[in-house]
Design a protein around this motif. Structure first.
Motif, mmCIF file in Angstrom:
data_model
loop_
_atom_site.group_PDB
_atom_site.id
_atom_site.type_symbol
_atom_site.label_atom_id
_atom_site.label_comp_id
_atom_site.label_asym_id
_atom_site.label_seq_id
_atom_site.Cartn_x
_atom_site.Cartn_y
_atom_site.Cartn_z
ATOM 1 N N LYS A 45 43.133 32.432 60.518
ATOM 2 C CA LYS A 45 44.151 33.454 60.276
ATOM 3 C C LYS A 45 44.221 34.445 61.435
ATOM 4 O O LYS A 45 45.310 34.883 61.826
ATOM 5 N N TYR A 112 36.103 34.054 47.808
ATOM 6 C CA TYR A 112 36.784 32.818 47.429
ATOM 7 C C TYR A 112 35.887 31.981 46.525
ATOM 8 O O TYR A 112 34.687 32.250 46.369
ATOM 9 N N PRO A 121 41.902 26.155 46.541
ATOM 10 C CA PRO A 121 43.150 26.904 46.765
ATOM 11 C C PRO A 121 43.446 27.910 45.664
ATOM 12 O O PRO A 121 44.197 28.865 45.882
ATOM 13 N N GLU A 122 42.876 27.698 44.467
ATOM 14 C CA GLU A 122 43.082 28.625 43.350
ATOM 15 C C GLU A 122 41.743 29.076 42.797
ATOM 16 O O GLU A 122 40.873 28.244 42.550
ATOM 17 N N PRO A 123 41.549 30.374 42.618
ATOM 18 C CA PRO A 123 42.456 31.451 43.010
ATOM 19 C C PRO A 123 42.564 31.549 44.531
ATOM 20 O O PRO A 123 41.662 31.110 45.249
ATOM 21 N N ARG A 124 43.662 32.106 44.999
ATOM 22 C CA ARG A 124 43.911 32.145 46.429
ATOM 23 C C ARG A 124 42.809 32.915 47.158
ATOM 24 O O ARG A 124 42.486 34.040 46.791
ATOM 25 N N TYR A 126 40.790 35.294 49.576
ATOM 26 C CA TYR A 126 41.126 36.604 50.128
ATOM 27 C C TYR A 126 40.465 36.779 51.486
ATOM 28 O O TYR A 126 39.257 36.545 51.638
#
Length: 333
Positions: A45, A112, A121-124, A126
């Motif tokens: 990111k 995560y 992927p879930e929950p997204r 952070y």
């Protein structure tokens, strides 16, 4: 002749330049796979931002925590630093990239869920990264609040409690989660013996608990580590860490003091209760320090009471680890 005394300093500077990137890579490679996944996500990111001009690498952890409810699932929080290198962003071959000291560190916090050490992927997940010099108390509070609100493991406690101090809140949670984790444990699950995985120095806490347990006259069987329930650590720099670990020990078919206590020779027995242990202590260069005195509390799992859990919390809270730093555990409200 005046240049001679400067030679050691010059060699030291050259060594730092040549070895800086290798040292960072070594630190990264020592992280457990589940933590490396979070670092990789933060780097991905970070490097996607147009304002980032240089290639960054992992420098070191500041604090970390994870809860393992079983079935290869873990809920992870990791606070760490990234450092700029001499290479531009997008460099393919980064082997020649050296750390540079004229740019501020990037301060990152991630939380995560993982399944078999892979981020879900879930929950997204952070991710929050900002220049260390630009990090504010409001940002720290927002990190805590965000991780608090993530719906990890529906109905389970969040990774961070709603308190002002990020690291204190993080470490408070580790013990608060114990009660729920015990209720989630599947009583009939078949669990194999595993060696503890986590921060360096964590195994020494398990070894100390086993040593003290084996010294009691009332213990007749050889015990072995079964699994972790919760663990936390703070890295304060200069090789010093502050660790908390909550785990189970399980009796084997061998008598206490058996020389060959391998799993093949001493399998687990299921007709005796588990031993519930909590330890907190300081390590220096991954070796347990004697001051403050390490805390160890082990008791048969069916006999563990809420009062005992509170006493564990109180004891670790009162330990004056790293004078002026937050204690490993705070009293929950």
């Amino acid at each position: 002749m005046a240049a001679a005394p400067a030679l050691p300093l010059l060699l030291g500077v050259l060594a730092a330049l040549l070895c800086g990137s290798d040292a960072a890579e070594s630190t990264y490679s020592r992280l457990p796979e589940a933590l490396r996944s979070g670092v990789d996500l933060a780097l991905e990111k970070l490097h996607s931002h147009a304002g980032i001009q240089h290639h960054f690498v992992f420098l070191r952890s500041v604090s970390q925590s994870d809860v393992q409810p079983g079935f290869n699932v873990a809920y992870i929080y990791h606070h760490f630093y990234l450092k700029a290198t001499t290479c531009p962003r997008g460099t393919t071959d980064t082997t020649g990239c050296q750390l540079r000291n004229d740019r501020p560190l990037i301060d990152c916090a991630v939380c995560y869920k993982t399944l078999r050490d892979q981020i879900e992927p879930e929950p997204r997940p952070y991710v929050h990264c900002v220049h260390k010099t630009a990090l504010t108390q409001e940002m720290k509070g927002a990190r805590v609040q965000h991780c608090n609100q993530l719906g990890y493991n529906s109905g389970a406690p969040t990774l961070l409690a709603s308190m002002g101090n990020e690291r204190l809140s993080l470490l408070t949670h580790s013990l608060m989660a114990v009660t729920l984790l015990l209720s989630l444990a599947c009583a009939g699950a078949l669990l194999s013996s595993v060696r503890t995985q986590g921060p360096p120095g964590q195994q020494s806490g398990v070894d100390l608990a086993l040593e003290q347990l084996g010294s009691h006259a009332g213990v007749h069987h050889h015990f072995r580590f079964l699994k972790s329930l919760a663990k936390s650590d703070i890295e304060s720099g200069f090789g010093v860490r502050y660790l908390f670990h909550h785990f189970y020990l399980k009796p084997t078919t061998c008598a206490k003091g058996t020389a060959d206590s391998s799993p093949q020779n001493c399998p687990f027995r299921n007709d005796r209760p588990l031993m519930d242990c909590a330890v907190c202590y300081k390590t220096e260069d991954d070796v347990m320090a004697t001051d403050p005195r390490p805390y160890v509390h082990c008791i048969q799992k069916p006999r563990l009471t809420m009062e005992m859990k509170a006493a564990r919390t109180m004891h670790c809270k009162k330990m004056s680890y790293n004078s002026g730093a937050p204690t490993l555990l705070a009293v929950s409200s």
